[in-house]
Write a protein that holds these residues in place. Structure first.
Motif, mmCIF file in Angstrom:
data_model
loop_
_atom_site.group_PDB
_atom_site.id
_atom_site.type_symbol
_atom_site.label_atom_id
_atom_site.label_comp_id
_atom_site.label_asym_id
_atom_site.label_seq_id
_atom_site.Cartn_x
_atom_site.Cartn_y
_atom_site.Cartn_z
ATOM 1 N N PHE A 48 114.111 -14.438 69.918
ATOM 2 C CA PHE A 48 113.334 -16.037 69.462
ATOM 3 C C PHE A 48 114.347 -16.973 69.880
ATOM 4 O O PHE A 48 115.492 -16.945 70.130
ATOM 5 C CB PHE A 48 113.052 -15.805 68.108
ATOM 6 C CG PHE A 48 112.075 -15.059 67.625
ATOM 7 C CD1 PHE A 48 110.847 -14.902 67.681
ATOM 8 C CD2 PHE A 48 112.524 -13.603 66.901
ATOM 9 C CE1 PHE A 48 109.862 -13.897 67.277
ATOM 10 C CE2 PHE A 48 111.798 -12.768 66.547
ATOM 11 C CZ PHE A 48 110.581 -12.856 66.750
ATOM 12 N N LYS A 49 113.535 -18.124 69.931
ATOM 13 C CA LYS A 49 114.115 -19.397 70.304
ATOM 14 C C LYS A 49 113.921 -20.565 69.159
ATOM 15 O O LYS A 49 112.873 -20.432 68.433
ATOM 16 C CB LYS A 49 113.913 -20.007 71.638
ATOM 17 C CG LYS A 49 112.413 -20.084 71.824
ATOM 18 C CD LYS A 49 112.143 -20.580 73.334
ATOM 19 C CE LYS A 49 110.596 -20.892 73.575
ATOM 20 N NZ LYS A 49 110.531 -21.324 74.901
ATOM 21 N N SER A 50 114.820 -21.455 68.882
ATOM 22 C CA SER A 50 114.362 -22.507 67.811
ATOM 23 C C SER A 50 113.240 -23.082 67.898
ATOM 24 O O SER A 50 112.584 -23.280 66.809
ATOM 25 C CB SER A 50 115.798 -23.413 67.801
ATOM 26 O OG SER A 50 116.972 -22.607 67.773
ATOM 27 N N VAL A 71 125.695 -23.705 63.884
ATOM 28 C CA VAL A 71 126.272 -24.856 64.384
ATOM 29 C C VAL A 71 126.210 -24.668 65.698
ATOM 30 O O VAL A 71 126.681 -23.592 66.280
ATOM 31 C CB VAL A 71 127.772 -24.798 63.853
ATOM 32 C CG1 VAL A 71 128.595 -26.079 64.535
ATOM 33 C CG2 VAL A 71 127.976 -25.045 62.292
ATOM 34 N N ASP A 72 125.759 -25.934 66.403
ATOM 35 C CA ASP A 72 125.690 -25.953 67.939
ATOM 36 C C ASP A 72 124.649 -24.537 68.312
ATOM 37 O O ASP A 72 124.682 -23.837 69.359
ATOM 38 C CB ASP A 72 126.777 -25.890 68.552
ATOM 39 C CG ASP A 72 126.637 -26.202 69.987
ATOM 40 O OD1 ASP A 72 125.653 -26.765 70.370
ATOM 41 O OD2 ASP A 72 127.545 -25.634 70.851
ATOM 42 N N ASP A 73 123.655 -24.255 67.622
ATOM 43 C CA ASP A 73 122.624 -23.282 67.682
ATOM 44 C C ASP A 73 123.410 -21.730 67.582
ATOM 45 O O ASP A 73 122.741 -20.909 68.255
ATOM 46 C CB ASP A 73 121.941 -23.632 68.765
ATOM 47 C CG ASP A 73 120.403 -22.764 68.635
ATOM 48 O OD1 ASP A 73 119.873 -22.460 67.606
ATOM 49 O OD2 ASP A 73 119.870 -22.300 69.607
ATOM 50 N N GLN A 74 124.400 -21.598 67.053
ATOM 51 C CA GLN A 74 125.180 -20.511 66.886
ATOM 52 C C GLN A 74 125.240 -19.981 65.637
ATOM 53 O O GLN A 74 125.570 -20.746 64.770
ATOM 54 C CB GLN A 74 126.616 -20.672 67.474
ATOM 55 C CG GLN A 74 126.683 -21.078 68.880
ATOM 56 C CD GLN A 74 126.202 -20.313 69.895
ATOM 57 O OE1 GLN A 74 126.184 -19.167 70.006
ATOM 58 N NE2 GLN A 74 125.467 -21.238 70.728
ATOM 59 N N PRO A 75 124.621 -18.934 65.290
ATOM 60 C CA PRO A 75 124.505 -18.389 63.611
ATOM 61 C C PRO A 75 125.822 -18.305 63.217
ATOM 62 O O PRO A 75 126.691 -17.619 63.909
ATOM 63 C CB PRO A 75 123.579 -17.371 63.679
ATOM 64 C CG PRO A 75 123.778 -16.758 65.155
ATOM 65 C CD PRO A 75 123.852 -17.837 66.123
ATOM 66 N N LEU A 76 126.096 -18.629 62.094
ATOM 67 C CA LEU A 76 127.374 -18.459 61.028
ATOM 68 C C LEU A 76 127.444 -17.217 60.398
ATOM 69 O O LEU A 76 128.569 -16.437 60.632
ATOM 70 C CB LEU A 76 127.759 -19.546 60.029
ATOM 71 C CG LEU A 76 127.616 -20.996 60.595
ATOM 72 C CD1 LEU A 76 128.146 -21.786 59.472
ATOM 73 C CD2 LEU A 76 128.528 -21.281 61.933
ATOM 74 N N GLY A 77 126.260 -16.379 60.308
ATOM 75 C CA GLY A 77 126.212 -15.373 59.551
ATOM 76 C C GLY A 77 126.507 -15.159 58.160
ATOM 77 O O GLY A 77 125.777 -14.670 57.375
ATOM 78 N N VAL A 78 127.533 -16.046 57.745
ATOM 79 C CA VAL A 78 127.649 -16.149 56.461
ATOM 80 C C VAL A 78 127.318 -16.981 55.315
ATOM 81 O O VAL A 78 126.691 -17.895 56.105
ATOM 82 C CB VAL A 78 129.402 -16.454 56.228
ATOM 83 C CG1 VAL A 78 130.304 -15.385 56.963
ATOM 84 C CG2 VAL A 78 129.571 -17.758 56.852
ATOM 85 N N PRO A 79 126.917 -16.820 54.282
ATOM 86 C CA PRO A 79 126.111 -17.722 53.233
ATOM 87 C C PRO A 79 126.783 -18.919 53.117
ATOM 88 O O PRO A 79 128.141 -19.108 53.051
ATOM 89 C CB PRO A 79 125.931 -17.037 52.025
ATOM 90 C CG PRO A 79 127.087 -15.800 51.950
ATOM 91 C CD PRO A 79 127.268 -15.262 53.289
ATOM 92 N N GLY A 80 126.236 -19.968 53.264
ATOM 93 C CA GLY A 80 126.800 -21.460 53.069
ATOM 94 C C GLY A 80 125.758 -22.381 52.432
ATOM 95 O O GLY A 80 124.574 -22.088 52.234
ATOM 96 N N ILE A 81 126.511 -23.510 51.822
ATOM 97 C CA ILE A 81 125.404 -24.550 51.311
ATOM 98 C C ILE A 81 124.694 -25.139 52.214
ATOM 99 O O ILE A 81 125.048 -25.417 53.479
ATOM 100 C CB ILE A 81 126.505 -25.779 50.472
ATOM 101 C CG1 ILE A 81 127.421 -24.879 49.632
ATOM 102 C CG2 ILE A 81 125.904 -26.796 49.888
ATOM 103 C CD1 ILE A 81 126.745 -24.410 48.195
ATOM 104 N N GLU A 82 123.439 -25.344 52.030
ATOM 105 C CA GLU A 82 122.421 -25.882 52.781
ATOM 106 C C GLU A 82 122.612 -27.356 52.769
ATOM 107 O O GLU A 82 122.154 -28.126 51.916
ATOM 108 C CB GLU A 82 121.169 -25.133 52.291
ATOM 109 C CG GLU A 82 119.864 -25.269 53.319
ATOM 110 C CD GLU A 82 118.800 -24.567 52.886
ATOM 111 O OE1 GLU A 82 118.545 -24.434 51.850
ATOM 112 O OE2 GLU A 82 117.941 -23.954 53.788
ATOM 113 N N ILE A 83 123.177 -27.845 53.931
ATOM 114 C CA ILE A 83 123.431 -29.277 54.251
ATOM 115 C C ILE A 83 122.721 -29.687 55.246
ATOM 116 O O ILE A 83 123.009 -29.325 56.567
ATOM 117 C CB ILE A 83 125.030 -29.566 54.194
ATOM 118 C CG1 ILE A 83 125.675 -29.373 52.527
ATOM 119 C CG2 ILE A 83 125.182 -31.080 54.596
ATOM 120 C CD1 ILE A 83 127.187 -29.367 52.647
ATOM 121 N N HIS A 84 121.925 -30.815 55.398
ATOM 122 C CA HIS A 84 121.246 -31.183 56.616
ATOM 123 C C HIS A 84 122.187 -32.512 57.065
ATOM 124 O O HIS A 84 122.283 -33.684 56.286
ATOM 125 C CB HIS A 84 120.090 -31.540 56.064
ATOM 126 C CG HIS A 84 119.118 -30.408 55.670
ATOM 127 N ND1 HIS A 84 118.450 -29.758 56.600
ATOM 128 C CD2 HIS A 84 118.716 -30.280 54.411
ATOM 129 C CE1 HIS A 84 117.810 -28.648 55.781
ATOM 130 N NE2 HIS A 84 118.198 -28.821 54.187
#
Length: 349
Positions: free
Chosen positions: A105-107, A316-329
């Protein structure tokens, strides 16, 4: 009774901020211009300024410090600017295009002109090696160690600095990944080597591979910086090892961060929700909005019933981190942004 301190340091794109908290609740603040070419220089100047505020020497200040917490955007900026080292990926033969195909899929799914995100590792440096582990951990095809040695020769010729190793089903049996890492370390002793089974030992092949590649890509720079920081603070008599903010809102020691470097991406902004929760407890508030405006960006987080949002879909830069993280916009408009209207009436920032 002598005073004890806690120190917080946050490196932003524009400023490096310092907070010094005394055991009696005293608070001292300092702001230093960031030094992107050598982030440690700003930290050394800022700590010296804090010591001068207290009228003590730097070693006296740090020897009385019981907690040193550090947040940084170094890894994030490195990734966004694509300013990292030449990185290679060793994967199971036949699966080197995983980074290109992603999850299919794409963003922006309905935008036919949406550009395909550029992988951090170009195709010619995504090298397949003959091996196969099954989903139950059984060895379907033994590892071809000669193929790994040949891949190392290619990487040596390409002057590779970092190597990501992500083999199929290493989450069920990491033995092949471990052996590949041993060979690469022996053949390329100066390269930074990261295994997917260490970074994200979970299902979902693309996310696991992406997290591993991200970790390898940022590791050389943050390893150099964090080990220098740790050594400098230790030499200045800091009794406890410094802690580094992680994307999940917690902290880790330098050795922990270097095993899973992807966890330090977006590390700086995650401190704001923790600070907001601390302040909220003082006034009995559990529903909060944090807004952290730096010189480069504005970071916002929503806290509901005392819990910030946590996501496994962070990119980040459309690359998934995979790990769970705080949802910050985040938006790219901070205190240093300059807005104008061009000749055609469009807003420029």
């Amino acid at each position: 009774m002598s005073i004890e301190y806690r120190i917080g340091v946050d490196i932003g794109g524009t400023f490096t901020d310092f907070t010094l908290l005394g055991s009696g609740g005293e608070l001292w603040l300092w702001k230093e211009d960031s030094t992107p070419q050598d982030p440690l220089a700003a930290i050394e100047r800022g700590l010296a300024a804090l010591a001068a505020q207290r009228g003590v020497g730097l070693e006296d200040l740090l020897s009385a410090t019981r907690l040193f917490v550090h947040g940084t955007t170094i890894a994030t900026n490195l990734l966004i600017q694509r300013d990292g080292p030449r990185t290679a990926l060793l994967c199971t033969e036949g699966f080197r295009d995983l980074l290109h195909f992603r999850d299919g899929f794409k963003s922006e799914r309905f935008d036919i002109h949406f550009p395909h995100p550029e992988p951090l590792v170009p195709r010619w440096l995504r090298i397949g090696v003959a091996e196969r582990v099954g989903p139950g951990g059984e060895v379907v095809r033994p590892l071809d160690e000669a193929a790994v040695v040949a891949a190392c020769a290619r990487m040596r010729d390409a002057q590779i600095e970092a190597v990501a190793i992500a083999l199929l089903w290493s989450i069920a049996n990491p033995a092949h990944e471990r052996r590949v890492a041993e060979i690469v370390t022996a053949e390329l002793p100066d390269a930074h080597v990261v295994c997917s089974s260490d970074v994200l030992s979970e299902l979902r092949e693309w996310e696991r591979t992406s997290a591993t590649v991200l970790s390898a890509y940022v590791r050389p720079r943050i390893a150099s910086y964090l080990t220098r920081l740790e050594s400098t603070l230790k030499a200045a008599r800091l009794p406890a090892a410094p802690l580094v903010m992680q994307v999940n809102g917690g902290c880790g020691q330098v050795a922990d961060i270097l095993r899973r470097p992807v966890s330090v991406l977006s590390s700086g902004p995650t401190a704001a929700p923790a600070a907001a929760l601390h302040a909220g407890r003082g006034i009995g508030a559990r529903d909060l909005i944090t807004m952290d405006i730096g010189g480069t960006s504005c970071d916002v987080c929503i806290i509901r019933d005392g819990q910030p949002g946590v996501s496994r879909e962070l990119r980040v830069d459309d690359q998934p981190l995979g790990v769970p993280g705080i949802e910050i916009h985040s938006i790219g408009a901070g205190g240093g942004s300059i807005a104008s209207v061009d000749a055609g009436g469009a807003l420029r920032v």
